[in-house]
Write an enzyme that holds these catalytic residues in place. Sequence first.
Site, PDB file in Angstrom:
ATOM      1  CD  GLU A 110      -3.245  -0.421   0.338  1.00 16.25           C
ATOM      2  OE1 GLU A 110      -3.091   0.653  -0.271  1.00 16.25           O
ATOM      3  OE2 GLU A 110      -4.286  -1.082   0.287  1.00 16.25           O
ATOM      4  CB  SER A 116     -26.380 -30.002  54.909  1.00 18.53           C
ATOM      5  OG  SER A 116     -27.556 -30.731  55.191  1.00 18.53           O
TER       6      SER A 116
END
Length: 735
Positions: A131, A391
Site C-alpha cells: 500500500e 446442609s
Amino acid sequence: MSTDRKATSRQPGKVGAQRAPGEGVPGPTRTHEPPHPSSLPDAERGRWGRRLVIVAVAFVWIAAAIAGGVSGLFEAFGPAPLGRNLEVSTLVLDRDGKLLRAYLTREGRWRLPAARKDVDPRFVEALLAYEDKRFYHHRGVDPLAMLRAAYQLVTEGHIVSGGSTITMQVARLIEPRQKRSLYAKLHEAVRALQLEWALSKDEILSRYLTLAPYGGNLEGIRAASLAYFGKEPRRLTLGETALLVALPQSPEFRRPDRYPAAAKRARDRVLDRIAGRGLYSAAEIAHAKEEPVPTMRKPMPIVAPHSADEATFASPKKSVIRLTVDGTLQRTLEKLARERAGSLGPDLSVAIVVIDNATGEVLARVASPDYFDLRRAGQVDLTRAVRSPGSALKPFIYGIGFEDGLIHPETLIDDHPIHYGNYAPENFDLTYQGTVTVRRALQLSLNTPAVAVLDEVGPSRLIARLAQAGAPLVLPKDEAPGLALGLGGVGIRLLDLTMLYAGLARQGTVAPLIEQLGQTPQAPKRLIEPVAAWYVGNVLLGTPPPENAAGGRIAFKTGTSYGYRDAWAIGFDGKRTIGVWAGRPDGAPVVGLGGRVTAAPILFDAFARLGASIEPLPRAPKGVLIASSAKLPPPLRRFAPRDSAGEAMTPKVQIVFPPNGANLELSHAAGQSPDPIAIKITGGTPPLNVLLNGMPISAKRTARTLFFEPDGPGFVRLTVTDATGAADSVVVRLQ
C-alpha cells in the site's frame, strides 16, 4: 450476532479498484505501447487533453499546498479530526489481557482498537510493501505515488491506483467523503498533512488498523481476523496476511464469506506484488496461495458473558475492562459445565465459581452452561441467584460452636430424634447414628447434632455473623430466624457461599470478592477465630469423597435443599476455593438431585482441571488442641445443652400421618387390591412397633415411614410403641 452493512465511502486504498464479483477476468491482450496523443483522432485527443488538464490542475494544487500554501489550506479546511474520540467496541479482557468478549458499537459495527504491537509483524511489512512502501519517509502525501497514479490514468484511460498513502486513507476513514472528486482528493491530502503534523507514524498506523473496512460490519484487522480466522492477528500465516491486506481495497466485493473466488484472486495479487519485493521466497508464496480462503464468518469470542455484561453495565464509559478472570480456566470450566449439564438433562443447569483464597479475586465464574440456551434460561446469572443451601451452612454452625468452646472435633454428641416445639429435624436417610463425635457428625452431615449446636449458638447470631462477613442470608418474608435455617431454610448466593468457604481456608477472615483488576481491595472481615476455622477445615478434609474420587485432598461440604431443588458442593485447598451449584433455574424439584451425587463429582472434576497441584491447607495456628475424646478437658468430652430444657427435648412417639380422624380415599386399578397407605412416625426411642388393628406390621423397627395394605373400606386403628413403652394411636376411615 453481527449485522452486515453495505460498503460505503469508508473504504481506503485504491479508489476505483472496487470491482464486481467477477473482477479479474482478462480482457484483450495488448501487444503494443499506448499510442502517442498526436496520432489519435481529434475526439480522442480531446479526451487525452482533458485528462492531462485534470492531472495538471491536481498537481498545481498539491504543489501549491506543499510549496507554501499549506497554512492557507489548513485554515480553509479547518482543524483535522484526529480520530481520538471515535467510538470503538467495548472490550472485556481477562487478567492476562486476552479478549473475553467484545460488544458492537452503537452503529452496529465490530470496531476493535488495534496498534502495531497487536498484529503480526509480517502483516505490517506486507501492508506497507503493498500500500505505501514510503510510509515512514513521506509527510502524508507521497508525490511519487501521485505521479505514478497520474501516469497510469493518462496511459490506461482509467484509474489503476489512487496514489493514496495510508495517512490519506486514514483521513478518509475518519472523515468519509460523499463522492470522488478532485476536491475530495485535495481534501484528503490536506487532512493527511494535518494528521502527520499532529500524530506519530505509529498512531496513524494504529488508526488504519482500527478503522480499515473488511466487509459487512467488520472494521479493523482484529475484528476481521477474529471473524474470518477465529483468532487474534498476532500470529498470521502468509496467506491470511495477504487476504487481510487485500480486503480493505474492495471490502464488499472481496468478502470471503460471500465471494471466496474474488477474495482468493485479490489475495494472490497481493502475494504476487510482495513476491516482487523479495520479502518471501517463491516456496513461501506458492504455499500461501494453496491456503484455503474462509467461506464463512466465525462468531466473536464470548467467554464469561455474565461477568462481562455486569462489568460493562457497572462501567458504561470504559472502552476496555480487565477482569480478574483467568480466561483459560474460564473456558475449561465452561466446557465442564456444558458437559455435566448435558448429562443431567435438558432442564438442569450448572454454575461454578473459583476464588483465589489470598486475594478474593474471582478466577472463574460460570453462571450458566450456555448463555444462549433458552430452555436453561442461559442468560440468568445463577451465581447470583438466591437459593436454599441445604446442609452447606453446617460448617459455620460448628465453627461458632468451636469458637465458643462448646465443642471440639472429638466431642461426643448424640444423634437421635429430638423436638423443638413443633420442629422435629430428621436425618436425610431417616436413620440415627446414636452417639458420634462432632467430626463424624459434620462429615456425615447429620442433622440433629447440627440443630442441637445451632440451638446453643443461636440462629440470629449465625445470621448476624455471616452478614458481618459480607454474606447476608435471605429469610422468607415475615419469618423470624429459626433452627430450620441450619438445614437450608434460608437463601444465599453461590458467590457469597463460596466466599465464606474461602474465609475458612484463610483461617477465619473473609476477603471481599474482587472481579475487576485495579479494583481497590476492601479490608478482610472476621468470620470466626483462626483455631475454629482450622478445626472446620481439618474436619472437612476427611469428608468421604464421591465415587471414584480420591479423598483427603480438599476440604469440602455438600448440601441438598428441601424438595431436591438445589445441589451444592463447595471445597477448598490452600490456594483456591470452588463452589458448585446444580438444579433447575426455575427452582422446580428434581428427583434424585443431591449434593453428594450431583454437585460433588463436578467439584472434584473442577479441581482436577485447574491445571495445578492441590495446595495443602495452612498449618494449625497456635491454640489448636489435638486430643482424643477421652483426653479432652471434661467440659468438652460430651456436648450437652447449657439449659436443662435439653432433657425434655426428646418427644414421645407420635403418628403424624395419617392424622387421627382422617378420611382416606382408597385408590386402586380395576381388579387390583387397594394401593398401600403410608404411615409416618416421629419421635420416640427405637426400636418401634407398629400395629394395625392390634396386629404387628412387618417392617424395620427403626423405620419412621412405612406402608400397610388395607383390606378394604372401613375404620382402622394404627398404634405405635417405642422402647420406653410410650405409645400413640390414631383411628382413620378408609373409603
